[in-house]
Design an enzyme around this catalytic site. Structure first.
Site, PDB file in Angstrom:
ATOM      1  CG  ASN A   1     -10.331 -14.232   9.539  1.00  0.00           C
ATOM      2  OD1 ASN A   1     -11.152 -13.508  10.089  1.00  0.00           O
ATOM      3  ND2 ASN A   1     -10.546 -15.520   9.305  1.00  0.00           N
ATOM      4  CD  GLU A   2      -7.154 -10.327   3.152  1.00  0.00           C
ATOM      5  OE1 GLU A   2      -5.996 -10.655   3.473  1.00  0.00           O
ATOM      6  OE2 GLU A   2      -7.593 -10.482   1.993  1.00  0.00           O
ATOM      7  N   PRO A   3      -4.850  -8.980   7.205  1.00  0.00           N
ATOM      8  CG  PRO A   3      -2.758  -8.515   6.272  1.00  0.00           C
ATOM      9  CD  PRO A   3      -4.120  -9.055   5.928  1.00  0.00           C
TER      10      PRO A   3
ATOM     11  CB  SER B   1      -8.329 -10.409  11.221  1.00  0.00           C
ATOM     12  OG  SER B   1      -8.782 -10.161   9.902  1.00  0.00           O
TER      13      SER B   1
END
Length: 636
Positions: free
Chosen positions: A160-162, A164
């Protein structure tokens, strides 16, 4: 505001700081084992959310131990892994399916049908339905009892990357550039890293009964602080855990180093004023005010929250002088000790002189990169300097360099009219393999041997240039390293025995070792602990009682000023000489195989760090130098 209230305000999610990652991992393992045992007694299922990467490795190792030695059964455990690269074959060396089998599942009695890992071989058309089913399976079991997390430098949990959102469910995502950079070493370069992954969503993670986020090492310190003390933001997905009712960050001292209660405990009301803390506080105050230490005033102390330091009974004027003198006394141009001098205020003892010195270098270039100026000066000042290269460093050489040296070997044999038959046969065999297996040279033992010899020759050239006698250059080739891949074997007694034998042979008065634990490959930490284990063996021997150990940094990080116990100034000419020694390592020049996340060349990193250390001493009001190499003493 009370101390406990202030701390809970600063740390918006609970954090436990353990002495090291072993202790922290064992704690989480006990928590998991306790829940499984409790549910097993009731014949109930335990649902675990599991992570991959380096963070949970020791956790899985401890759970395996508990299974084998204490009889913990995983037959009633159902697991759901966080993520998988996409596309990714299950048997690929970088597959999380393979990672989990090799590091956990194959060692315990978990049932294969109870294991769930996102599938990296699906067609794109299948992914949406698959992800919906993944979430529904978790929901049908009542959700996750425990979720294990690591944390990426981008603040990601799972993938869950920036960007998300808290409501995101399992899905296909594009990987952040920082995540790709961090994965590059495992894939042999950024260009080989998949750009996508399937990840469990923030929503499923947040619905777990309990969450343990594990973070180790200084590289995680900044993001841990932001996730724990900063605002909740989609740009830092780990910060969502502030809203979880039962989440815990489990960290080692390095990963927790930037937490306010550790970095600036005087601001939390939780500070014991010993010498180290007073020095740390005044260095911090000097940075905040932009003043040298001797110019700090009582008003500065009060304005910046250091009133409690004055309440210990000392005056600002006296404290300033005391800390300034402490810092001044770390500076020496005689790292081996100045003969015939009064050494009461010097970091190193003056006698004996000359000293026998061993500089341990994890890779064949860490010595000159991290302490090249000191290395050269020790030799110039007449000490009997030995250098011990702990590993061959063979995997960190491009296949093309091996090819180039093969060309050289064949050309020389022809020019010198040497026996060409065996050389020609060897040349054809290896070049044929390299052509058929591009980028995979490390899988062939002869290619690794060539690469190891390349690095050995470079190390000899650099040591010779630095003034070390050739008979004092030792290649230990520790067995733990010789796997041909980034993943190494555990340190064994054979590794420790090799170091012990060298120590007994040389009987050094001084040892220098790499305390640069930020090395992304972990080799520095492994090599350091191997030295520590060897020191335990010889600690009672008479010569060892007069042996001092100094830890250097520089390739990946530098000591904080408050931790520096010996600072060796480097002149402009000496800095150039250090650079020339680093240049002898031609295979690591321009673009090394494993550059880490820092785009600068190693010599640039080293010089910048050395200059930054000197500038910081200067800003604190000490003498201005071109550069400084810093060391911390380890007492065994």
């Amino acid at each position: 505001m009370t101390e406990s209230t202030l701390r809970s305000h600063l740390e918006k999610v609970p954090v436990k700081v353990f002495s090291d990652r072993d202790e922290g991992s064992a704690f989480v393992a006990r928590e998991i084992a306790s829940l499984i045992k409790e549910k097993n007694k009731l014949n109930k299922t335990t649902v675990l959310g599991l992570a991959t990467g380096s963070s949970p490795l020791l956790l899985y190792k401890e759970l395996i131990r508990i299974h084998k030695e204490e009889g913990l059964s995983f037959k009633n455990v159902i697991s759901f892994n966080l993520d998988e690269y996409y596309p990714m074959d299950h048997e690929d060396v970088n597959s999380y399916h393979r990672f989990m089998q090799e590091n956990f599942f194959s060692h315990v009695d978990i049932l294969p049908e109870n294991v769930h890992i996102p599938d990296g071989i699906l067609s794109r058309e299948q992914i949406e339905g698959y992800c919906r089913d993944y979430d529904n399976k978790i929901k049908s079991l009542g959700g996750l009892d425990i979720q294990i997390l690591g944390i990426g430098r981008s603040g990601h949990i799972g993938f869950n990357e920036p960007g998300s959102q808290a409501g995101d469910e399992t899905r296909l995502v594009h990987l952040d550039e920082v995540t790709i950079e961090d994965a590059a070493r495992d894939f042999g370069g950024k260009e080989n890293v998949p750009r996508s992954a399937i990840t469990m969503g923030v929503k499923s993670i947040m619905q777990a009964e309990r969450v343990y986020l594990m973070a180790w090492g200084q590289g995680k310190a900044e993001v841990v602080k932001a996730a724990v003390e900063g605002p909740v933001t989609a740009e830092l997905p780990a910060s969502f855990l502030q809203n979880h009712p039962d989440a815990l960050f489990v960290v080692d001292p390095a990963a927790g180093a930037q937490l306010s209660r550790i970095e600036t405990p005087w601001l939390t009301g939780d500070c014991e004023w010993n010498d180290t803390m007073r020095k740390k506080a005044l260095i911090w105050l000097s940075k905040q005010t932009g003043k040298p230490i001797l110019k700090l005033t009582e008003a500065d102390y009060k304005e910046w929250g250091l009133k409690s330091l004055l309440q210990t009974g000392e005056k600002a004027y006296d404290l300033n002088i005391e800390i300034h003198n402490m810092l001044q006394q770390t500076i020496t141009g005689w790292p081996g000790g100045k003969p015939g001098s009064d050494d009461k205020t010097r970091p190193e003892r003056s006698e004996p002189f000359p000293k026998r010195v061993i500089v341990f270098s994890p890779h064949p270039d860490d010595d000159v990169i991290s302490m090249g100026g000191t290395f050269i000066r020790l030799a110039e000042q007449g000490h009997d300097v030995h250098v011990a290269y702990q590993t061959s460093g063979n995997i960190a050489v491009f296949d093309d360099d091996a090819y180039r040296y093969l060309d050289f070997m064949r050309g020389l044999s022809r020019q010198m009219s040497l026996c060409e038959t065996d050389i020609e046969k060897f040349y054809n065999e290896i070049t044929g393999y390299l052509k058929e297996n591009p980028g995979n040279g490390n899988s062939h033992p002869s290619v690794l041997a060539i690469k190891g010899q390349i690095r050995k020759g470079e190390a000899i050239a650099a040591s010779r240039f630095s003034g070390v006698k050739e008979e004092n250059i030792h290649f230990l080739d520790l067995p733990f390293y010789e796997t041909g891949s980034v993943e190494k074997s555990p340190v064994s007694q054979a590794d420790i025995d090799i170091i012990v034998d060298l120590l007994r042979k040389v009987k050094p008065h001084q040892i220098y070792a790499a305390g640069d634990l930020q090395d992304p490959h972990g080799t520095h930490a492994v090599c350091l602990h191997a030295i520590f284990d060897a020191l335990k063996v010889i600690r009672e021997e008479e010569w060892a009682k007069d042996c001092w150990v100094w830890l250097y940094r520089g390739a990946w990080q530098e000591w904080d000023i408050e931790d520096v116990e010996m600072a060796v100034p480097i002149s402009p000419d000496e800095l150039k000489k250090k650079r020339m020694a680093i240049f002898k390592h031609q295979s690591q020049k321009d673009e090394p195989v494993f550059p880490g996340t820092d785009s600068r060349e190693f010599w640039e990193r080293a010089e910048d760090r050395n200059r930054e250390t000197a500038q910081l001493y200067d800003s604190l009001g000490l003498t201005e130098y071109e550069a400084i190499e810093a060391f911390r003493r380890y007492k065994f």
